[in-house]
Design a protein around this motif. Structure first.
Motif, PDB file in Angstrom:
ATOM      1  N   UNK A  98       1.309 -46.899 -15.265  1.00 12.81           N
ATOM      2  CA  UNK A  98       2.078 -46.806 -14.224  1.00 12.81           C
ATOM      3  C   UNK A  98       2.801 -45.469 -14.068  1.00 12.81           C
ATOM      4  N   UNK A  99       2.547 -44.530 -13.100  1.00 14.74           N
ATOM      5  CA  UNK A  99       3.106 -43.398 -13.026  1.00 14.74           C
ATOM      6  C   UNK A  99       4.690 -43.155 -12.225  1.00 14.74           C
ATOM      7  N   UNK A 100       5.313 -42.584 -12.695  1.00 10.86           N
ATOM      8  CA  UNK A 100       6.688 -42.473 -11.774  1.00 10.86           C
ATOM      9  C   UNK A 100       7.103 -40.710 -11.951  1.00 10.86           C
ATOM     10  N   UNK A 101       8.095 -40.529 -11.108  1.00 14.95           N
ATOM     11  CA  UNK A 101       8.616 -39.216 -11.064  1.00 14.95           C
ATOM     12  C   UNK A 101       8.245 -38.075 -10.200  1.00 14.95           C
ATOM     13  N   UNK A 102       7.322 -38.814  -9.337  1.00 17.48           N
ATOM     14  CA  UNK A 102       6.676 -37.832  -8.378  1.00 17.48           C
ATOM     15  C   UNK A 102       8.079 -37.762  -7.138  1.00 17.48           C
ATOM     16  N   UNK A 103       7.776 -36.988  -6.191  1.00 13.60           N
ATOM     17  CA  UNK A 103       8.831 -36.522  -5.381  1.00 13.60           C
ATOM     18  C   UNK A 103       8.471 -35.266  -4.712  1.00 13.60           C
ATOM     19  N   UNK A 104       9.632 -34.639  -4.078  1.00 14.94           N
ATOM     20  CA  UNK A 104       9.598 -33.426  -3.526  1.00 14.94           C
ATOM     21  C   UNK A 104      10.488 -32.298  -4.160  1.00 14.94           C
TER      22      UNK A 104
END
Length: 128
Positions: free
Chosen positions: A5-11
């Motif tokens: 499970x990936x997390x931490x993405x954004x703009x």
């Protein structure tokens, strides 16, 4: 099979930073090779980093070398991708992948089929 499970993405803005995480539901030590890939709309999937089981071997393509850093915390079953000096061309969905078919190397980064298990991806958007 371990779920990733990936997390931490954004703009982020050009020159900014983001830190992605890849959490494994089981023992991440079961895998020789953990990689990060990305895919932008209309473009082929690109391997951007990988790390060996021990963490001593890493690999990066020239497009991100010196800007991205991969690391892992085996006790937390998590792999991280620190992305600095971001550019608009880094905009993509980023995927975590794990496998035992081949060791971490530039070869494995250009051969996604050396990885067996994949996460769902996290979006990274870099604006100019």
């Amino acid at each position: 099979q371990v779920q990733l499970v990936e997390s931490g993405g954004g703009s982020a803005q050009t020159g900014g930073s983001l830190r992605l995480s890849c959490a494994a539901s089981g023992q991440i030590l079961d895998y020789d090779n953990i990689g990060w890939f990305r895919q932008a709309p209309g473009k082929e999937r690109e391997g951007v980093s990988c790390i060996s089981r021990s963490g001593r071997r890493t690999a990066y393509p020239d497009s991100v070398k010196g800007r991205f850093t991969i690391s892992r915390d085996n006790a937390k079953n998590t792999v991280f991708l620190q992305m600095d000096s971001l550019k608009p061309e880094d905009t993509a969905v980023y995927y975590c992948a794990a496998g035992n078919r081949y060791y971490c190397s530039t070869f494995s980064l250009v051969n996604a089929d050396t990885y067996d298990d994949w996460g769902q991806g996290t979006q990274v958007t870099v604006s100019s």
